[in-house]
Scaffold this active site. Structure first.
Site, PDB file in Angstrom:
ATOM      1  N   PRO A  12       0.783  -1.241   0.000  1.00  0.00           N
ATOM      2  CA  PRO A  12       0.000   0.000   0.000  1.00  0.00           C
ATOM      3  C   PRO A  12       0.810   1.283   0.000  1.00  0.00           C
ATOM      4  O   PRO A  12       0.249   2.373   0.037  1.00  0.00           O
ATOM      5  CB  PRO A  12      -0.804  -0.114   1.293  1.00  0.00           C
ATOM      6  N   GLY A  13       2.148   1.174  -0.002  1.00  0.00           N
ATOM      7  CA  GLY A  13       2.979   2.362  -0.100  1.00  0.00           C
ATOM      8  C   GLY A  13       3.682   2.759   1.188  1.00  0.00           C
ATOM      9  O   GLY A  13       4.284   3.823   1.245  1.00  0.00           O
ATOM     10  N   SER A  14       3.628   1.908   2.215  1.00  0.00           N
ATOM     11  CA  SER A  14       4.272   2.264   3.482  1.00  0.00           C
ATOM     12  C   SER A  14       5.776   2.458   3.303  1.00  0.00           C
ATOM     13  O   SER A  14       6.354   3.419   3.825  1.00  0.00           O
ATOM     14  CB  SER A  14       3.985   1.197   4.528  1.00  0.00           C
ATOM     15  N   LYS A  15       6.415   1.559   2.576  1.00  0.00           N
ATOM     16  CA  LYS A  15       7.856   1.668   2.337  1.00  0.00           C
ATOM     17  C   LYS A  15       8.138   2.686   1.236  1.00  0.00           C
ATOM     18  O   LYS A  15       9.158   3.388   1.267  1.00  0.00           O
ATOM     19  CB  LYS A  15       8.423   0.296   1.983  1.00  0.00           C
TER      20      LYS A  15
ATOM     21  N   GLU B 274       2.730  -1.783  -8.984  1.00  0.00           N
ATOM     22  CA  GLU B 274       1.762  -2.660  -8.320  1.00  0.00           C
ATOM     23  C   GLU B 274       0.845  -3.256  -9.382  1.00  0.00           C
ATOM     24  O   GLU B 274       0.181  -2.524 -10.111  1.00  0.00           O
ATOM     25  CB  GLU B 274       0.947  -1.868  -7.301  1.00  0.00           C
TER      26      GLU B 274
ATOM     27  N   ASP C 259      10.085  -5.961  -1.919  1.00  0.00           N
ATOM     28  CA  ASP C 259       9.367  -6.444  -0.737  1.00  0.00           C
ATOM     29  C   ASP C 259       8.370  -7.482  -1.253  1.00  0.00           C
ATOM     30  O   ASP C 259       7.253  -7.154  -1.625  1.00  0.00           O
ATOM     31  CB  ASP C 259       8.674  -5.278  -0.036  1.00  0.00           C
TER      32      ASP C 259
ATOM     33  N   CYS D  63       7.801 -10.400   5.159  1.00  0.00           N
ATOM     34  CA  CYS D  63       7.294 -10.357   6.538  1.00  0.00           C
ATOM     35  C   CYS D  63       6.973 -11.779   7.006  1.00  0.00           C
ATOM     36  O   CYS D  63       5.978 -12.016   7.672  1.00  0.00           O
ATOM     37  CB  CYS D  63       6.076  -9.447   6.664  1.00  0.00           C
TER      38      CYS D  63
END
Length: 414
Positions: A90-93, A111, A155, A208
């Site tokens: 979702p764009g956190s990194k 994406e 990721d 993760c």
């Protein structure tokens, strides 16, 4: 014992940190700084959901597990760098990468899922990540030249075993041999990343999960079949790490009060140097210079690095000059800033990017969060003047524009 620690990061520049923290404290939130990252915070008091705070409303914080902040920090781009984020939503990194490379840098965030791409674009817009271009490809099929990216973040999609406290069914869903399709996809993505990586460049592979087959075994694959070599990573302060391969980090979730996470930095043999891109194609649509944009909207963007605006299909996008060099085969989208109707340019005045960095004599500077809350609830303030809009701030923190109607000014996010 269940980990209830929550973390978030400040989505601001270093000089804005005191005002963002003051805004949070004024609403009763408590937090402590994390030593591994100047923008990371651990939540200690939450009088209401953090996502409903004024700071969140205006995109000055992002709720994120602290382990998830590590991959961009481990990749360590510098101001002005360009980075490929292969699986971005979702764009956190992506948001951290955007902050690290700065306004003269570029992040290409990819994406493949339409729904997740929409989420990515909404988040980048909300956070004001002007230097992020987005695209929609299966990452293993990205139409980019071999050896053209000095920095890549992969990721990878994974089983999520490190998130079992948040997603209790993850370990059951991906038990045993069920991870085989994910492992194959991870190898495909690593192979593509190795192809795109420039000589001397760095590839940060992260998951993760704590599954060896998705972590250490994939690093061995990259070393034995792709010619990549691991580079040492620092052990970030306030984290505990479990044993792993040399040069890799496996976050001990329980010991770190965070999600379990795996990171490996892989390098490509060769001399690092300036990577030249072929000339990008002429962009579709009509280009609007920043001078014409100012004349049509009254919004000055001269404080930004060299840029223009592009009108495509009735929508207007901010385009930094470095993004114009993206390869011609690539279909991508810049930062959406408004709409066009005939000769009219209708900019979204709620975007913080349009608010001058420093208040002027016509600006409204508020010191009390109750006044901001009143505006957000629909109340108006008295004001006299000829302007149709008025920039407003919390202390020196740009928030947006108020619409002027008669002798009143009010907030509207429509």
């Amino acid at each position: 014992m269940k980990n209830t620690t929550r973390s978030f990061r400040l989505a601001c520049t270093e000089d804005q940190i005191p005002d963002v923290e003051a805004l949070l404290r004024a609403e009763g939130f408590g937090f402590e700084p994390e030593p591994f990252f100047s923008l990371a915070r651990t939540l200690t008091a939450e009088p209401m959901p953090l996502g409903r705070s004024i700071a969140a409303r205006f995109g000055y914080i992002y709720i994120q597990d602290k382990s998830s902040m590590l991959p961009p920090l481990a990749l360590a781009p510098r101001p002005g760098d360009r980075v490929l984020d292969m699986c971005a939503s979702p764009g956190s990194k992506t948001g951290i990468l955007s902050r690290m490379v700065g306004p003269t840098g570029l992040v290409l965030a990819n994406e493949p899922s339409p729904d997740r791409l929409a989420t990515l674009r909404v988040n980048m817009r909300h956070l004001g990540c002007l230097n992020v271009a987005t695209c929609k490809y299966e990452a293993q099929n990205l139409p980019l030249a071999a050896g053209s990216w000095p920095l890549i973040l992969l990721d990878a999609p994974c089983s999520g075993w490190g998130t079992v406290e948040k997603n209790p069914k993850a370990a059951q869903m991906w038990a045993g041999e069920k991870t085989a399709p994910l492992e194959e996809l991870q190898r495909e993505l690593l192979t593509k990343a190795a192809e795109l990586l420039a000589p001397g460049g760095r590839l940060l592979y992260s998951t993760c999960t704590t599954n060896v087959r998705e972590n250490e075994d994939q690093v061995r694959f990259a070393m034995e079949h792709l010619g990549l070599a691991p580079a040492p990573l620092p052990e970030f302060e306030s984290f505990s790490f479990a044993p792993s391969l040399p040069g890799c980090l496996l976050v001990d979730g329980e010991g770190s009060a965070a999600q379990g996470f795996f990171l490996a930095c892989l390098t490509k043999p060769g001399q690092a140097g300036e990577t030249e891109w072929p000339e990008g194609r002429e962009l579709p649509g009509d280009t609007i210079t920043r001078q014409h944009f100012l004349a049509r909207t009254g919004l000055d963007t001269s404080w930004l690095p060299e840029h223009s605006f592009l009108c495509v299909g009735g929508r207007i996008y901010l385009i930094f000059e470095q993004a114009r060099k993206l390869p011609g085969e690539l279909r991508w989208q810049g930062f959406a800033v408004g709409k066009a109707a005939g000769d009219s340019v209708l900019a979204d005045a709620t975007l913080r990017m349009f608010v001058p960095p420093v208040p002027d004599g016509n600006s409204l500077v508020l010191e009390n969060v109750r006044d901001i809350a009143a505006l957000l609830s629909g109340q108006s303030l008295a004001w006299k003047g000829d302007a149709r809009r008025r920039a407003f701030y919390y202390r020196s923190l740009p928030l947006g524009f108020l619409t002027v109607k008669g002798n009143r000014c009010l907030w509207s996010d429509r």
